[in-house]
Design an enzyme around this catalytic site. Structure first.
Site, short mmCIF file in Angstrom:
data_model
loop_
_atom_site.label_atom_id
_atom_site.label_comp_id
_atom_site.label_asym_id
_atom_site.label_seq_id
_atom_site.Cartn_x
_atom_site.Cartn_y
_atom_site.Cartn_z
N SER A 69 6.38 -6.28 9.80
CA SER A 69 7.78 -5.94 9.52
C SER A 69 8.61 -5.95 10.80
O SER A 69 8.09 -5.75 11.89
CB SER A 69 7.88 -4.55 8.91
OG SER A 69 7.06 -4.45 7.78
N1 SAH Z 1 2.25 -2.48 7.95
C1 SAH Z 1 2.02 -3.87 8.20
C2 SAH Z 1 2.80 -4.74 7.25
C3 SAH Z 1 1.94 -5.75 6.67
S1 SAH Z 1 2.58 -6.69 5.34
C4 SAH Z 1 2.25 -4.24 9.65
O1 SAH Z 1 2.79 -3.40 10.39
O2 SAH Z 1 1.85 -5.32 10.07
C5 SAH Z 1 1.90 -5.87 3.94
C6 SAH Z 1 0.40 -5.75 3.86
O3 SAH Z 1 0.10 -5.13 2.61
C7 SAH Z 1 -0.35 -7.08 3.86
O4 SAH Z 1 -1.33 -7.07 4.87
C8 SAH Z 1 -0.99 -7.15 2.47
O5 SAH Z 1 -2.26 -7.78 2.46
C9 SAH Z 1 -1.10 -5.66 2.13
N2 SAH Z 1 -1.22 -5.37 0.70
C10 SAH Z 1 -0.56 -5.94 -0.34
N3 SAH Z 1 -0.95 -5.37 -1.50
C11 SAH Z 1 -1.85 -4.40 -1.18
C12 SAH Z 1 -2.62 -3.47 -1.94
N4 SAH Z 1 -2.52 -3.39 -3.28
N5 SAH Z 1 -3.45 -2.64 -1.28
C13 SAH Z 1 -3.57 -2.70 0.08
N6 SAH Z 1 -2.88 -3.54 0.84
C14 SAH Z 1 -2.03 -4.39 0.22
#
Ligand code: SAH
Length: 219
Positions: A69
């Site tokens: 993000s």
């Molecule tokens: N907080 C992260 C943002 C990553 S983007 C950062 O700082 O980089 C969102 C993430 O959520 C992705 O890695 C995706 O694989 C994960 N995600 C999506 N659905 C999910 C679920 N049901 N359970 C766990 N993770 C999930």
């Protein structure tokens, strides 16, 4: 300017100071949140070829179709979830690169982070270990179910957009606890803050955001 991963050039502390000044102008007030973002070397959380862009206010790819993000969004969600207090236990859904995890880990006693893509979870775990951030517990799972074993949590930060607020997560929020979660509404997403008040939940709309979707199951 030269780009390296050891704090020279575009990835230096001075670049981070500029990012923090920008965050302050954008309305981030919590000094502890700003300090955490000054300390964490965000360029290590993006692909090496993109390291010089790590401090721009933009989301960047981290592989597997996922994104880290933009700094403003990380700061805002952190401030909403833990600002002004120092909660003991925070759960994060969507470890991704581990950047948000690392910022939270500077501010709370323990972060419990859940990621559905195992390779991302492992990479984040190794990186945070390298950075000597040890107060994080990792799970490879569908975070829509939370992590009941360690519940309740003082704060929950969801970093992928859900269609609705998952009931399982509400159940794992401690009294007085706060959850921040992006909710999809048609082709828009709105960041919501949910506060647990006894048997009731107060839901507030915060601002429009853009996240990858919360996906069911594990990958
Ligand atoms: N907080 C992260 C943002 C990553 S983007 C950062 O700082 O980089 C969102 C993430 O959520 C992705 O890695 C995706 O694989 C994960 N995600 C999506 N659905 C999910 C679920 N049901 N359970 C766990 N993770 C999930």
């Amino acid at each position: 300017m030269r780009v390296s991963r050891d704090g020279v050039g575009m990835t230096s502390r001075r670049t981070r100071e500029r990012m923090v000044m920008r965050l302050r102008r954008q309305g981030i007030r919590d000094q502890a949140v700003l300090d955490a973002m000054l300390e964490i070397p965000r360029h290590l959380f993006v692909e090496e070829a993109l390291a010089s862009r790590a401090y721009e206010d933009t989301a960047l790819p981290i592989g597997f179709g996922q994104t880290i993000s933009q700094p403003y969004t990380v700061a805002r969600m952190t401030e909403l979830a833990v600002g002004g207090r120092r909660p003991a236990k925070v759960m994060e859904i969507g470890t991704g690169s581990g950047y948000q995890t690392a910022v939270l880990a500077r501010l709370v006693r323990t972060v419990y982070t859940v990621e559905r893509i195992e390779a991302l979870q492992k990479r984040a775990r190794f990186l945070l270990y390298d950075l000597k951030i040890y107060n994080v517990k990792y799970a490879h799972n569908d975070g829509g179910w939370g992590w009941t074993k360690h519940a309740p949590y003082d704060a929950i930060v969801v970093t992928a957009a859900a269609r609705e607020i998952p009931d399982a997560l509400l159940q794992q929020l401690a009294p007085g606890g706060v959850m921040v979660i992006p909710i999809s509404q048609g082709d828009r997403q709105l960041l919501k803050r949910v506060t647990c008040r006894g048997s009731e939940f107060e839901v507030e709309d915060v601002e429009p955001v853009r996240f990858v979707p919360l996906v069911g199951g594990i990958g």
